[in-house]
Motif scaffolding. Structure first.
Motif, PDB file in Angstrom:
ATOM      1  N   TRP A 107       0.827  -1.205   0.000  1.00 48.84           N
ATOM      2  CA  TRP A 107       0.000   0.000   0.000  1.00 48.84           C
ATOM      3  C   TRP A 107       0.860   1.254   0.000  1.00 48.84           C
ATOM      4  O   TRP A 107       0.532   2.235  -0.674  1.00 48.84           O
ATOM      5  CB  TRP A 107      -0.906  -0.018   1.244  1.00 48.84           C
ATOM      6  N   MET A 108       1.973   1.227   0.748  1.00 53.34           N
ATOM      7  CA  MET A 108       2.870   2.384   0.767  1.00 53.34           C
ATOM      8  C   MET A 108       3.494   2.640  -0.607  1.00 53.34           C
ATOM      9  O   MET A 108       3.606   3.795  -1.048  1.00 53.34           O
ATOM     10  CB  MET A 108       3.979   2.161   1.800  1.00 53.34           C
ATOM     11  N   ALA A 109       3.862   1.576  -1.294  1.00 55.43           N
ATOM     12  CA  ALA A 109       4.432   1.750  -2.633  1.00 55.43           C
ATOM     13  C   ALA A 109       3.396   2.319  -3.595  1.00 55.43           C
ATOM     14  O   ALA A 109       3.718   3.191  -4.429  1.00 55.43           O
ATOM     15  CB  ALA A 109       4.946   0.396  -3.140  1.00 55.43           C
ATOM     16  N   GLU A 110       2.188   1.843  -3.478  1.00 59.38           N
ATOM     17  CA  GLU A 110       1.125   2.375  -4.330  1.00 59.38           C
ATOM     18  C   GLU A 110       0.824   3.824  -3.996  1.00 59.38           C
ATOM     19  O   GLU A 110       0.563   4.638  -4.892  1.00 59.38           O
ATOM     20  CB  GLU A 110      -0.130   1.504  -4.159  1.00 59.38           C
ATOM     21  N   LEU A 111       0.872   4.176  -2.725  1.00 63.09           N
ATOM     22  CA  LEU A 111       0.628   5.558  -2.305  1.00 63.09           C
ATOM     23  C   LEU A 111       1.679   6.495  -2.888  1.00 63.09           C
ATOM     24  O   LEU A 111       1.349   7.557  -3.433  1.00 63.09           O
ATOM     25  CB  LEU A 111       0.624   5.629  -0.779  1.00 63.09           C
ATOM     26  N   ARG A 112       2.962   6.118  -2.773  1.00 59.78           N
ATOM     27  CA  ARG A 112       4.035   6.987  -3.264  1.00 59.78           C
ATOM     28  C   ARG A 112       3.965   7.169  -4.781  1.00 59.78           C
ATOM     29  O   ARG A 112       4.238   8.261  -5.298  1.00 59.78           O
ATOM     30  CB  ARG A 112       5.385   6.399  -2.874  1.00 59.78           C
ATOM     31  N   SER A 113       3.612   6.102  -5.489  1.00 56.94           N
ATOM     32  CA  SER A 113       3.573   6.210  -6.953  1.00 56.94           C
ATOM     33  C   SER A 113       2.350   6.964  -7.448  1.00 56.94           C
ATOM     34  O   SER A 113       2.357   7.473  -8.572  1.00 56.94           O
ATOM     35  CB  SER A 113       3.577   4.802  -7.572  1.00 56.94           C
ATOM     36  N   SER A 114       1.310   7.064  -6.622  1.00 54.33           N
ATOM     37  CA  SER A 114       0.078   7.718  -7.057  1.00 54.33           C
ATOM     38  C   SER A 114       0.026   9.194  -6.720  1.00 54.33           C
ATOM     39  O   SER A 114      -0.730   9.937  -7.356  1.00 54.33           O
ATOM     40  CB  SER A 114      -1.145   7.023  -6.433  1.00 54.33           C
ATOM     41  N   LEU A 115       0.786   9.642  -5.735  1.00 51.29           N
ATOM     42  CA  LEU A 115       0.728  11.043  -5.306  1.00 51.29           C
ATOM     43  C   LEU A 115       1.808  11.855  -6.006  1.00 51.29           C
ATOM     44  O   LEU A 115       3.003  11.669  -5.748  1.00 51.29           O
ATOM     45  CB  LEU A 115       0.899  11.139  -3.792  1.00 51.29           C
ATOM     46  N   PRO A 116       1.456  12.786  -6.883  1.00 46.14           N
ATOM     47  CA  PRO A 116       2.441  13.622  -7.597  1.00 46.14           C
ATOM     48  C   PRO A 116       2.904  14.794  -6.724  1.00 46.14           C
ATOM     49  O   PRO A 116       2.449  15.934  -6.884  1.00 46.14           O
ATOM     50  CB  PRO A 116       1.674  14.100  -8.830  1.00 46.14           C
ATOM     51  N   LEU A 117       3.835  14.536  -5.812  1.00 45.55           N
ATOM     52  CA  LEU A 117       4.288  15.546  -4.851  1.00 45.55           C
ATOM     53  C   LEU A 117       5.504  16.336  -5.324  1.00 45.55           C
ATOM     54  O   LEU A 117       5.903  17.311  -4.668  1.00 45.55           O
ATOM     55  CB  LEU A 117       4.627  14.874  -3.520  1.00 45.55           C
ATOM     56  N   GLU A 118       6.096  15.955  -6.436  1.00 45.55           N
ATOM     57  CA  GLU A 118       7.371  16.563  -6.830  1.00 45.55           C
ATOM     58  C   GLU A 118       7.228  18.053  -7.102  1.00 45.55           C
ATOM     59  O   GLU A 118       8.059  18.857  -6.657  1.00 45.55           O
ATOM     60  CB  GLU A 118       7.911  15.851  -8.074  1.00 45.55           C
ATOM     61  N   THR A 119       6.186  18.475  -7.797  1.00 47.47           N
ATOM     62  CA  THR A 119       6.024  19.893  -8.145  1.00 47.47           C
ATOM     63  C   THR A 119       5.858  20.750  -6.891  1.00 47.47           C
ATOM     64  O   THR A 119       6.494  21.806  -6.750  1.00 47.47           O
ATOM     65  CB  THR A 119       4.813  20.074  -9.070  1.00 47.47           C
ATOM     66  N   VAL A 120       5.008  20.319  -5.950  1.00 46.58           N
ATOM     67  CA  VAL A 120       4.793  21.084  -4.723  1.00 46.58           C
ATOM     68  C   VAL A 120       6.066  21.100  -3.882  1.00 46.58           C
ATOM     69  O   VAL A 120       6.412  22.147  -3.279  1.00 46.58           O
ATOM     70  CB  VAL A 120       3.609  20.490  -3.939  1.00 46.58           C
ATOM     71  N   ASN A 121       6.780  19.993  -3.825  1.00 42.96           N
ATOM     72  CA  ASN A 121       8.021  19.955  -3.037  1.00 42.96           C
ATOM     73  C   ASN A 121       9.071  20.907  -3.614  1.00 42.96           C
ATOM     74  O   ASN A 121       9.765  21.609  -2.852  1.00 42.96           O
ATOM     75  CB  ASN A 121       8.578  18.529  -3.009  1.00 42.96           C
ATOM     76  N   ARG A 122       9.210  20.954  -4.933  1.00 44.31           N
ATOM     77  CA  ARG A 122      10.140  21.903  -5.557  1.00 44.31           C
ATOM     78  C   ARG A 122       9.736  23.334  -5.246  1.00 44.31           C
ATOM     79  O   ARG A 122      10.585  24.197  -4.975  1.00 44.31           O
ATOM     80  CB  ARG A 122      10.152  21.683  -7.065  1.00 44.31           C
ATOM     81  N   LEU A 123       8.450  23.618  -5.274  1.00 44.86           N
ATOM     82  CA  LEU A 123       7.959  24.955  -4.969  1.00 44.86           C
ATOM     83  C   LEU A 123       8.304  25.348  -3.535  1.00 44.86           C
ATOM     84  O   LEU A 123       8.782  26.464  -3.271  1.00 44.86           O
ATOM     85  CB  LEU A 123       6.447  25.007  -5.192  1.00 44.86           C
ATOM     86  N   LEU A 124       8.060  24.441  -2.613  1.00 42.82           N
ATOM     87  CA  LEU A 124       8.339  24.732  -1.205  1.00 42.82           C
ATOM     88  C   LEU A 124       9.842  24.876  -0.952  1.00 42.82           C
ATOM     89  O   LEU A 124      10.269  25.721  -0.139  1.00 42.82           O
ATOM     90  CB  LEU A 124       7.758  23.627  -0.322  1.00 42.82           C
ATOM     91  N   GLN A 125      10.639  24.074  -1.625  1.00 42.57           N
ATOM     92  CA  GLN A 125      12.091  24.172  -1.431  1.00 42.57           C
ATOM     93  C   GLN A 125      12.641  25.532  -1.822  1.00 42.57           C
ATOM     94  O   GLN A 125      13.607  26.020  -1.229  1.00 42.57           O
ATOM     95  CB  GLN A 125      12.794  23.080  -2.247  1.00 42.57           C
TER      96      GLN A 125
END
Length: 832
Positions: free
Chosen positions: A720-738
């Protein structure tokens, strides 16, 4: 009764046989030489009442065209005899008798295969024909439900060719411009130019003088322009004669005159009673279980929508125009305040017309929108198509509305009636404007128009202000969110918004400023109609009925579809969306079921679309994300031990989750298809099993996952954790916050922690994110795809509304209804 059975348009043919003389047969308007309309109708009705079968067979061996025998649901239309034809029947030879017998046997077998109406069910067929046809005749009975009007025969119902040429040559005129736009819209929809055929079922109202109200196809001055544009196109495409001029028949467009006396309201009470009879006779879907319902199996409905249904075009335009031409603000006495409360006959007729029209459009197969015309340029439907099982002439008539003026009239009617829901409450004089109660029927009719007519959706998105329709829909959803009896209303509003959001023009149009004051506790904001939609959906999620949980994914899909075109999000909408992210990422929600994270994936897609495509102008959302950076950080750093600990803390062993995102027992599963901005299907990745989307091939089984009931408390696993990470597109928001979080921290340090929000927003405006964010992803639009489950749900919802609104006096026996469950305990508050 002002118009006989369905006309079959055909040219007169003189067929000379070998040794048997001449037989003239005409199937058309019924205008046989030497026979007036009254005698013709009398003979037709007598043949139907007595169950008479008349077959005309030519003496020639190969007489397929001469011996045309039309059979619809077991009923045969007898061809008309010419007055010069002798009464003596031609003798048949042995070969002809065998041919006639074999044709009859094959016809009976076709009837049995089509609808089970062969041997054994013939006793019920005359009753359905008698009742339904009698009701449809009575709806246009002179001096009972309409004014009798004889059309002018001198002009043959045609416009003078010279005046028609003047209109075409006037390229700067409004009509010429609208005609060009209509042609462009038809070309974009793939309909093309009208196709000519020699035989077909006429779709023009005949006589036009018996239609009840102006509107679609009829102007207020009494003119009928149904098919006028098709006739003009047919005239323009016609070949040139030897003299260099077009033939008179091709250069003329059919326009039948309808005097204003035909629009009288003095027969409304009689029309109401006959419509109640027609509604009751078509109510057999009420008594069929939902899992066994077949839209093609109803004998009574099939008779009402068949090709030979009497006065069908007149009934369609009468019902449709009665609904859309009604103006609650000017219902009676010239718009005098409170005058609408004095007489409710006009309101009853409009509401009942909407119900009957919805019922007639609900059965059978979808209509073919491709235009066909006869030699005179009148719209027709092919004979082969008309006599197929499941043919519905009302759906064809709705699909064939292709005139820009008629489409605009239809749209303006929907907007005027739906806006009455809040305008009646916000008038200067309290309750001075009559309130129309058939808003649910109007929404059903709007939905069916969007589904049936391919030109209507494009027309209202490109040539109308679609925001005028969005406002009343959002208002109805907002005020009904807590009422359990109005769950169906919110469902159909969601269907409509999901259908509209699948088009790029809809997202662009929502950027228009919102300035309407609604009579509800909507949060004050200064923004666009996109803000209105998002704030409304947020309110339904956080403060709506628990029975709306299955619609959460649909709500977020709607916002995700128009988010790439959202130019400037208001502060209120920005805060609301980020609050939804915090809600869906909370342990109480995230661990309620295995697929609960799907809502987070849709919200992150909204954020990514705005950041990558509309960064300039959306500083409020960027600032709201920066302020709630911890929520995104916790989700990005989530590990399996943390997830198990949070799950056990949120749901002790003795406590079951209050929410299960996998259970969808309130409504049939919504089916959408992922497409790019050009409309091409987007193939899903290996891990993409989003519950709101289907595979590119549109498989229903892939679109409707089996309902998973809770057998125990959900526990996170490594898979379930692997499926969660692959389904949530967090890269754009993380780059913005960084990049932005250090900028804000530096400002706070320089000003000792006292920084005004306006200053931060100004800094965000000057910052460019080019080169800092990931490569922009392709825009993905999830379009609604119809399926059998939503079709059954619409039928059950429609009949539920009709049942509840038909209690004074009651028409249906609630104890015998099987389509849905009737609860007498909740009858007082609208439950069913």
């Amino acid at each position: 009764g002002g118009g006989g059975n369905k006309d079959i348009d055909d040219e007169e043919e003189d067929l000379t046989t070998e040794g048997e003389g001449t037989v003239e047969e005409e199937q058309g308007d019924g205008d046989t030489k030497g026979e007036d309309d009254g005698d013709k109708n009398k003979k037709d009705d007598q043949s139907v009442m007595e169950g008479e079968e008349i077959t005309v067979v030519d003496s020639h061996d190969e007489s397929v065209e001469v011996g045309l025998e039309v059979s619809v649901k077991g009923k045969k239309d007898s061809p008309k005899k010419d007055e010069n034809e002798t009464d003596a029947k031609p003798k048949k030879n042995k070969k002809q008798e065998d041919s006639s017998a074999s044709d009859k046997e094959s016809e009976e077998s076709d009837q049995e295969e089509a609808g089970g109406e062969g041997t054994g069910d013939e006793d019920n067929e005359p009753l359905a024909l008698l009742v339904v046809h009698a009701a449809m005749h009575m709806l246009f009975l002179p001096q009972f439900t309409c004014e009798f009007y004889e059309e002018d025969g001198t002009s043959n119902g045609m416009i003078d060719s010279d005046s028609d040429e003047e209109d075409e040559n006037d390229s700067d005129g409004e009509e010429a411009r609208m005609r060009r736009n209509d042609k462009d819209g038809q070309a974009e929809a793939g309909l093309g130019k009208p196709r000519k055929i020699s035989k077909g079922i006429r779709l023009t109202p005949h006589p036009a003088g018996i239609v009840w109200a102006p509107g679609v196809g009829f102007s207020p001055d009494g003119k009928c322009h149904v098919g006028a544009n098709l006739a003009a196109d047919a005239a323009n495409n016609n070949t040139v004669t030897k003299k260099g001029k077009k033939s008179a028949a091709a250069a003329q467009a059919p326009v039948k005159l309808n005097p204003e006396a035909a629009y009288t309201r003095k027969y409304d009470k009689n029309r109401i009673e006959v419509l109640r009879l027609l509604l009751a006779s078509c109510s057999d879907p009420l008594f069929s279980p939902a899992d066994e319902y077949n839209p093609l199996a109803s004998r009574w409905m099939a008779v009402a929508v068949a090709a030979d249904a009497p006065n069908a075009p007149c009934l369609f335009y009468s019902l449709l125009n009665t609904v859309i031409s009604y103006d609650p603000s000017n219902s009676s006495f010239g718009g005098v305040p409170y005058s609408g409360h004095l007489s409710d006959t006009r309101v009853q007729l409009a509401e009942l017309s909407a119900q009957v029209l919805c019922v007639l459009l609900d059965c059978g197969l979808s209509g073919d929108p491709v235009p066909f015309v006869n030699q005179s340029g009148e719209p027709v439907v092919q004979l082969g198509e008309a006599y197929k099982v499941g043919f519905n002439i009302f759906r064809v008539l709705l699909a064939r509305i292709n005139n820009g003026k008629d489409l605009n009239t239809l749209y303006r009617g929907f907007v005027r009636l739906l806006r009455n829901m809040f305008e009646s409450k916000s008038s200067i004089l309290p309750s001075s404007q009559a309130r129309l109660e058939c808003h649910q029927e109007l929404l059903i009719l709007l939905w069916k128009t969007l589904e049936e007519n391919p030109l209507f959706l494009d027309f209202i998105l490109t040539r109308c202000d679609i925001c005028e329709l969005v406002v009343p829909i959002c208002y109805l959803m907002y005020v009904s969110r807590k009422d359990a009896a109005q769950v169906g209303l919110i469902h159909i509003c969601t269907f409509i918004l999901l259908k509209l959001s699948g088009e790029r023009s809809f997202g662009v149009s929502l950027n228009r400023p919102f300035r309407t004051k609604l009579p509800c506790d909507l949060p004050l904001f200064s923004g666009s109609h996109a803000d209105l939609v998002s704030i409304t959906l947020h309110k339904i999620i956080v403060n709506g009925s628990y029975r709306l949980v299955p619609l959460y994914s649909c709500f977020l899909t709607i916002v995700s579809n128009f988010s790439p075109y959202w130019r400037a999000m208001s502060l209120v909408a920005s805060v609301k969306l980020v609050n939804l992210f915090e809600l869906f990422s909370s342990p109480k929600f995230l661990y309620s079921s295995e697929k609960a994270y799907k809502h987070l994936a849709l919200l992150l897609e909204v954020f990514n679309n705005i950041i990558q495509y509309q960064y300039n102008g959306n500083q409020h959302l960027v600032y709201a994300i920066v302020r709630r950076k911890d929520s995104f950080g916790r989700l990005a750093s989530l590990t399996l031990p943390k997830a198990i600990h949070q799950c056990n803390k949120a749901f002790p062993r003795s406590e079951k989750p209050e929410y299960d995102a996998d259970v969808e027992d309130q409504v049939a599963a919504m089916t959408v298809q992922d497409v790019d901005e050009t409309g091409k299907p987007v193939k899903k990745e290996k891990d993409g099993d989003d519950e709101t989307a289907t595979a590119a091939d549109g498989d229903d089984d892939a679109a409707v996952p089996p309902v998973k009931k809770l057998t125990g408390r959900f526990i996170p696993t490594e898979a379930w954790m692997a499926e969660l990470r692959s389904s949530l597109p967090l890269e754009t928001v993380n780059r913005l916050l960084q990049h932005l979080v250090p900028v804000v921290d530096d400002m706070c340090q320089r000003k000792n922690g006292v920084v005004d929000e306006i200053e931060i927003l100004e800094v965000f405006k000057d910052i460019t994110m080019v080169g800092l964010l990931p490569v922009p992803h392709a825009i993905v639009i999830r379009k609604y795809q119809p399926n059998q489950y939503t079709s059954i749900w619409f039928t059950a919802f429609m009949w539920g509304v009709i049942f509840l609104r038909s209690q004074k006096p009651p028409i249906f026996d609630g104890e015998c209804i099987e389509l849905f469950q009737v609860s007498n305990e909740e009858e007082s508050n609208g439950g069913k």
